[in-house]
Design a protein around this motif. Structure first.
Motif, PDB file in Angstrom:
ATOM      1  N   VAL A 254      24.274  41.314  54.594  1.00  0.00           N
ATOM      2  CA  VAL A 254      25.112  40.218  54.123  1.00  0.00           C
ATOM      3  C   VAL A 254      26.319  40.084  55.039  1.00  0.00           C
ATOM      4  O   VAL A 254      26.641  40.979  55.821  1.00  0.00           O
ATOM      5  CB  VAL A 254      25.585  40.443  52.673  1.00  0.00           C
ATOM      6  CG1 VAL A 254      24.400  40.461  51.715  1.00  0.00           C
ATOM      7  CG2 VAL A 254      26.393  41.726  52.541  1.00  0.00           C
ATOM      8  N   ASP A 255      26.982  38.934  54.912  1.00  0.00           N
ATOM      9  CA  ASP A 255      28.226  38.688  55.632  1.00  0.00           C
ATOM     10  C   ASP A 255      29.362  38.760  54.616  1.00  0.00           C
ATOM     11  O   ASP A 255      29.421  37.944  53.688  1.00  0.00           O
ATOM     12  CB  ASP A 255      28.185  37.307  56.293  1.00  0.00           C
ATOM     13  CG  ASP A 255      29.462  36.981  57.036  1.00  0.00           C
ATOM     14  OD1 ASP A 255      30.173  37.918  57.427  1.00  0.00           O
ATOM     15  OD2 ASP A 255      29.762  35.780  57.211  1.00  0.00           O
ATOM     16  N   ILE A 256      30.242  39.750  54.752  1.00  0.00           N
ATOM     17  CA  ILE A 256      31.332  39.939  53.802  1.00  0.00           C
ATOM     18  C   ILE A 256      32.648  39.487  54.415  1.00  0.00           C
ATOM     19  O   ILE A 256      32.990  39.857  55.541  1.00  0.00           O
ATOM     20  CB  ILE A 256      31.457  41.427  53.382  1.00  0.00           C
ATOM     21  CG1 ILE A 256      30.215  41.863  52.600  1.00  0.00           C
ATOM     22  CG2 ILE A 256      32.706  41.651  52.537  1.00  0.00           C
ATOM     23  CD1 ILE A 256      30.232  43.332  52.211  1.00  0.00           C
ATOM     24  N   GLU A 257      33.367  38.653  53.668  1.00  0.00           N
ATOM     25  CA  GLU A 257      34.763  38.355  53.999  1.00  0.00           C
ATOM     26  C   GLU A 257      35.616  38.773  52.809  1.00  0.00           C
ATOM     27  O   GLU A 257      35.124  38.921  51.690  1.00  0.00           O
ATOM     28  CB  GLU A 257      34.958  36.883  54.343  1.00  0.00           C
ATOM     29  CG  GLU A 257      34.535  35.898  53.282  1.00  0.00           C
ATOM     30  CD  GLU A 257      34.681  34.463  53.751  1.00  0.00           C
ATOM     31  OE1 GLU A 257      35.786  34.085  54.195  1.00  0.00           O
ATOM     32  OE2 GLU A 257      33.691  33.711  53.656  1.00  0.00           O
ATOM     33  N   TYR A 258      36.915  38.956  53.067  1.00  0.00           N
ATOM     34  CA  TYR A 258      37.783  39.538  52.056  1.00  0.00           C
ATOM     35  C   TYR A 258      38.896  38.571  51.680  1.00  0.00           C
ATOM     36  O   TYR A 258      39.444  37.855  52.534  1.00  0.00           O
ATOM     37  CB  TYR A 258      38.394  40.848  52.564  1.00  0.00           C
ATOM     38  CG  TYR A 258      37.367  41.928  52.799  1.00  0.00           C
ATOM     39  CD1 TYR A 258      37.005  42.806  51.784  1.00  0.00           C
ATOM     40  CD2 TYR A 258      36.727  42.062  54.032  1.00  0.00           C
ATOM     41  CE1 TYR A 258      36.051  43.792  51.987  1.00  0.00           C
ATOM     42  CE2 TYR A 258      35.775  43.043  54.245  1.00  0.00           C
ATOM     43  CZ  TYR A 258      35.446  43.904  53.223  1.00  0.00           C
ATOM     44  OH  TYR A 258      34.492  44.876  53.430  1.00  0.00           O
ATOM     45  N   ALA A 259      39.223  38.554  50.399  1.00  0.00           N
ATOM     46  CA  ALA A 259      40.400  37.862  49.887  1.00  0.00           C
ATOM     47  C   ALA A 259      41.221  38.902  49.131  1.00  0.00           C
ATOM     48  O   ALA A 259      40.661  39.753  48.441  1.00  0.00           O
ATOM     49  CB  ALA A 259      40.006  36.715  48.962  1.00  0.00           C
ATOM     50  N   THR A 260      42.531  38.849  49.257  1.00  0.00           N
ATOM     51  CA  THR A 260      43.387  39.888  48.683  1.00  0.00           C
ATOM     52  C   THR A 260      44.157  39.358  47.481  1.00  0.00           C
ATOM     53  O   THR A 260      44.804  38.308  47.562  1.00  0.00           O
ATOM     54  CB  THR A 260      44.373  40.418  49.731  1.00  0.00           C
ATOM     55  OG1 THR A 260      43.639  40.955  50.833  1.00  0.00           O
ATOM     56  CG2 THR A 260      45.250  41.510  49.139  1.00  0.00           C
ATOM     57  N   GLN A 261      44.063  40.088  46.384  1.00  0.00           N
ATOM     58  CA  GLN A 261      44.885  39.838  45.206  1.00  0.00           C
ATOM     59  C   GLN A 261      46.031  40.846  45.248  1.00  0.00           C
ATOM     60  O   GLN A 261      45.852  42.015  44.924  1.00  0.00           O
ATOM     61  CB  GLN A 261      44.073  39.991  43.917  1.00  0.00           C
ATOM     62  CG  GLN A 261      44.855  39.620  42.656  1.00  0.00           C
ATOM     63  CD  GLN A 261      44.064  39.874  41.381  1.00  0.00           C
ATOM     64  OE1 GLN A 261      43.180  40.735  41.347  1.00  0.00           O
ATOM     65  NE2 GLN A 261      44.391  39.142  40.323  1.00  0.00           N
ATOM     66  N   GLY A 262      47.200  40.388  45.657  1.00  0.00           N
ATOM     67  CA  GLY A 262      48.317  41.297  45.863  1.00  0.00           C
ATOM     68  C   GLY A 262      48.778  41.978  44.586  1.00  0.00           C
ATOM     69  O   GLY A 262      49.130  43.155  44.588  1.00  0.00           O
ATOM     70  N   LYS A 263      48.795  41.248  43.489  1.00  0.00           N
ATOM     71  CA  LYS A 263      49.127  41.809  42.180  1.00  0.00           C
ATOM     72  C   LYS A 263      47.976  41.524  41.238  1.00  0.00           C
ATOM     73  O   LYS A 263      47.391  40.434  41.275  1.00  0.00           O
ATOM     74  CB  LYS A 263      50.417  41.190  41.631  1.00  0.00           C
ATOM     75  CG  LYS A 263      51.663  41.546  42.413  1.00  0.00           C
ATOM     76  CD  LYS A 263      52.908  40.968  41.749  1.00  0.00           C
ATOM     77  CE  LYS A 263      54.168  41.356  42.512  1.00  0.00           C
ATOM     78  NZ  LYS A 263      55.395  40.803  41.869  1.00  0.00           N
ATOM     79  N   GLN A 264      47.641  42.499  40.406  1.00  0.00           N
ATOM     80  CA  GLN A 264      46.526  42.331  39.481  1.00  0.00           C
ATOM     81  C   GLN A 264      47.000  41.490  38.282  1.00  0.00           C
ATOM     82  O   GLN A 264      47.521  42.010  37.301  1.00  0.00           O
ATOM     83  CB  GLN A 264      45.992  43.695  39.029  1.00  0.00           C
ATOM     84  CG  GLN A 264      45.038  44.331  40.038  1.00  0.00           C
ATOM     85  CD  GLN A 264      45.692  44.682  41.366  1.00  0.00           C
ATOM     86  OE1 GLN A 264      46.523  45.569  41.437  1.00  0.00           O
ATOM     87  NE2 GLN A 264      45.334  43.988  42.430  1.00  0.00           N
ATOM     88  N   LEU A 265      46.812  40.185  38.403  1.00  0.00           N
ATOM     89  CA  LEU A 265      47.286  39.236  37.402  1.00  0.00           C
ATOM     90  C   LEU A 265      46.133  38.549  36.689  1.00  0.00           C
ATOM     91  O   LEU A 265      46.216  37.371  36.333  1.00  0.00           O
ATOM     92  CB  LEU A 265      48.207  38.195  38.058  1.00  0.00           C
ATOM     93  CG  LEU A 265      49.507  38.743  38.651  1.00  0.00           C
ATOM     94  CD1 LEU A 265      50.293  37.651  39.360  1.00  0.00           C
ATOM     95  CD2 LEU A 265      50.362  39.397  37.576  1.00  0.00           C
ATOM     96  N   GLY A 266      45.052  39.286  36.482  1.00  0.00           N
ATOM     97  CA  GLY A 266      43.946  38.766  35.705  1.00  0.00           C
ATOM     98  C   GLY A 266      42.786  38.303  36.561  1.00  0.00           C
ATOM     99  O   GLY A 266      42.906  38.052  37.768  1.00  0.00           O
ATOM    100  N   THR A 267      41.629  38.177  35.901  1.00  0.00           N
ATOM    101  CA  THR A 267      40.404  37.798  36.614  1.00  0.00           C
ATOM    102  C   THR A 267      40.451  36.362  37.116  1.00  0.00           C
ATOM    103  O   THR A 267      39.896  36.049  38.172  1.00  0.00           O
ATOM    104  CB  THR A 267      39.192  37.989  35.692  1.00  0.00           C
ATOM    105  OG1 THR A 267      39.449  37.346  34.421  1.00  0.00           O
ATOM    106  CG2 THR A 267      38.915  39.470  35.457  1.00  0.00           C
ATOM    107  N   GLY A 268      41.093  35.475  36.362  1.00  0.00           N
ATOM    108  CA  GLY A 268      41.225  34.101  36.830  1.00  0.00           C
ATOM    109  C   GLY A 268      42.064  34.032  38.089  1.00  0.00           C
ATOM    110  O   GLY A 268      41.706  33.344  39.061  1.00  0.00           O
ATOM    111  N   HIS A 269      43.174  34.739  38.098  1.00  0.00           N
ATOM    112  CA  HIS A 269      44.022  34.805  39.284  1.00  0.00           C
ATOM    113  C   HIS A 269      43.245  35.382  40.465  1.00  0.00           C
ATOM    114  O   HIS A 269      43.400  34.920  41.607  1.00  0.00           O
ATOM    115  CB  HIS A 269      45.251  35.658  38.974  1.00  0.00           C
ATOM    116  CG  HIS A 269      46.201  35.810  40.113  1.00  0.00           C
ATOM    117  ND1 HIS A 269      46.174  36.892  40.973  1.00  0.00           N
ATOM    118  CD2 HIS A 269      47.207  35.013  40.556  1.00  0.00           C
ATOM    119  CE1 HIS A 269      47.123  36.755  41.877  1.00  0.00           C
ATOM    120  NE2 HIS A 269      47.772  35.630  41.652  1.00  0.00           N
ATOM    121  N   ALA A 270      42.382  36.376  40.212  1.00  0.00           N
ATOM    122  CA  ALA A 270      41.565  36.945  41.287  1.00  0.00           C
ATOM    123  C   ALA A 270      40.625  35.902  41.877  1.00  0.00           C
ATOM    124  O   ALA A 270      40.467  35.817  43.100  1.00  0.00           O
ATOM    125  CB  ALA A 270      40.771  38.141  40.752  1.00  0.00           C
TER     126      ALA A 270
END
Length: 388
Positions: free
Chosen positions: A72-88
Motif C-alpha cells: 500500500v501507499d501510506i501518507e500521514y496526517a497529524t492530529q496535534g491534540k487528541q480532540l476526538g475522532t471527528g477532529h481526527a
C-alpha cells in the motif's frame, strides 16, 4: 477509494503498556494492532491509506514507513491534540477524494468487512456504518436500527439501559459532506468533536445505512484484553509462526507464536495462547500459559506465569510465579470483577527471584521488585519494592 485509519490515540486504560507506545502499536500475537487493520485494508484491494497519527507518532511512522511492505501507499496526517475522532478525520480532509473509508486503528477486523463496505458503497451513495453484535454493548456506541437504516447511536450506555446488542464497529464509508457535519459540531468545554456526533446530525438530514457484520471483530481496551485477544488470534491462525530456538526437552503447544532470535530453554513448557516476541529469553523449566512477552523480554529459569504480559526489555526472575486470574481490578475508577489477569510487568521493569505476583498486579515501567517479595495491586513507574 482511500482508507483513512485513525491511529492518534494514547490508550490510557492500557497503561503502563501505552506509556512508551501508542495503543495501535501494542503487539497482539507479535504484531501491532494497527498492522491487522492495514492488512485487512490491503487484502480488500485498497492500496492508498491515510494514517492519522498523534501520540508518539514516530513509533507508527518508523514501523510502517511508506507502506511498501504491505503493498500500500501510506501518507500521514497529524492530529496535534487528541480532540476526538471527528477532529481526527478532519486532519485527513486534504488527502482524500470524494468518497473514502474511515476505520479505527485499534480493532482487529477482516478484509471481508472492508470489502462489504466498498461493495455497498458502490451500490448506493451516502454514508455507511458497519455494525456488529457485542457481548458487552455498554462498552461501545450502541446503534438503534430501523430496517437497514441507522436511527440513533447511544455512546456507552449504562448496562441496564442498553437498547440492543448491536454496536458501532468503527468502519465507515463517507463522502465529502461529512466534513461539514464535523465542523458544525459544538466542541463543548473539552474541545472534542466526536465522529458519531456528526453521524447523528446526518441522520436527521439524510439516510445513514447500516452494514451488518458478524465476522472477526475484537477490541483491545484493557490490560486483560492483550492476553485474551492474543489467544483468540492464535486459535484462529492456520499456522502460527514459530522461529527462534527451542532447546531439548522443551514442550511448545501448537498455537504458540515465537519470534526470531527467541530462545526457549530446556524442559520449559509453553502452553496455548502464548506469544513470545523477538529476542525473548525463556529459561529452563519455566512454565508459561497465556503469556504475551514483548521483544527483548527475559523470563528466567523456573518462572511460572499465567495470564501475564511481560513488556519490552522487562525481566522476571528465576522461580517467580504469577498464578493468573480471576482478578478484581480498578481502571479509571471503574471496578471490574473476575477478569483473567495474572500480572503485567511494564517496559524495562525488573522482578527479582522467587517473587509472587498476585492476580491483577501491575508493575510500572522501570520499577524494581526485590527477591522474595509478594506484590499486589499497582507498583508506580520507577519505584523500588523490597522485602521486609
Amino acid at each position: 477509494m482511500k482508507a483513512v485509519i485513525l491511529a492518534a490515540g494514547e490508550g490510557q486504560r492500557l497503561e503502563p503498556l501505552t506509556n512508551r507506545r501508542p495503543k495501535p502499536m501494542v503487539p497482539i500475537a507479535n504484531q501491532p494492532l494497527l498492522e491487522y487493520v492495514i492488512e485487512a485494508v490491503s487484502d480488500a484491494g485498497i492500496d492508498e491509506i491515510v494514517l492519522v497519527v498523534g501520540y508518539k507518532r514516530e513509533r507508527i511512522q518508523t514501523y510502517f514507513g511508506d507502506g511498501h511492505r504491505w503493498g500500500v501507499d501510506i501518507e500521514y496526517a497529524t492530529q496535534g491534540k487528541q480532540l476526538g475522532t471527528g477532529h481526527a478525520v478532519l486532519q485527513a480532509e486534504s488527502a482524500v477524494g470524494d468518497d473514502f473509508l474511515v476505520l479505527n486503528g485499534d480493532r482487529i477486523i477482516t478484509a471481508g468487512l472492508v470489502e462489504r463496505l466498498v461493495e455497498n458503497h458502490a451500490e448506493t451513495d451516502g454514508t455507511l456504518m458497519a455494525v456488529t453484535p457485542a457481548d458487552d454493548p455498554s462498552e461501545y456506541g450502541v446503534v438503534t436500527l430501523d430496517g437497514d437504516g441507522v436511527s440513533g447511536i447511544t455512546e456507552k450506555p449504562r448496562a441496564a439501559a442498553v437498547p440492543s446488542d448491536i454496536v458501532n464497529a468503527g468502519v465507515y464509508a463517507f463522502d465529502q459532506s461529512v466534513f461539514e457535519y464535523i465542523r458544525a459540531i459544538d466542541p463543548g468545554s473539552d474541545g472534542e468533536r466526536a465522529l458519531t456526533a456528526a453521524i447523528e446530525a446526518m441522520i436527521g438530514d439524510r439516510p445513514v445505512r447500516a452494514v451488518r457484520y458478524r465476522g472477526l471483530w475484537v477490541d483491545v481496551s484493557y490490560l486483560w484484553d492483550v492476553t485474551a485477544v492474543t489467544a483468540q488470534v492464535l486459535d484462529a491462525a492456520d499456522d502460527p509462526v514459530q522461529n527462534g530456538t527451542v532447546e531439548a526437552g522443551a514442550h511448545v503447544a501448537d498455537n504458540v507464536r515465537i519470534g526470531s532470535g527467541t530462545r526457549v530453554g530446556s524442559n520449559a513448557t509453553i502452553r496455548r495462547g502464548t506469544a513470545l516476541g523477538n529476542n525473548v529469553t525463556v529459561g529452563a523449566n519455566a512454565v508459561l500459559s497465556n503469556v504475551v512477552a514483548f521483544d527483548d523480554a527475559t523470563i528466567h529459569d523456573g518462572a511460572v506465569l499465567r495470564d501475564c504480559v511481560v513488556a519490552e526489555n522487562a525481566t522476571v526472575g528465576p522461580n517467580s510465579t504469577s498464578p493468573g486470574g480471576p482478578a478484581d481490578v480498578i481502571v479509571d475508577g471503574t471496578y471490574f470483577e473476575d477478569v483473567d489477569l495474572g500480572a503485567v510487568v511494564g517496559d524495562n521493569a525488573s522482578v527479582g527471584a522467587g517473587v509472587v505476583l498476585d492476580e491483577g498486579t501491575v508493575i510500572g515501567d522501570g520499577a524494581r521488585v526485590g527477591d522474595g517479595v509478594t506484590v499486589s495491586g499497582r507498583v508506580p513507574p520507577d519505584a523500588e519494592v523490597r522485602g521486609g
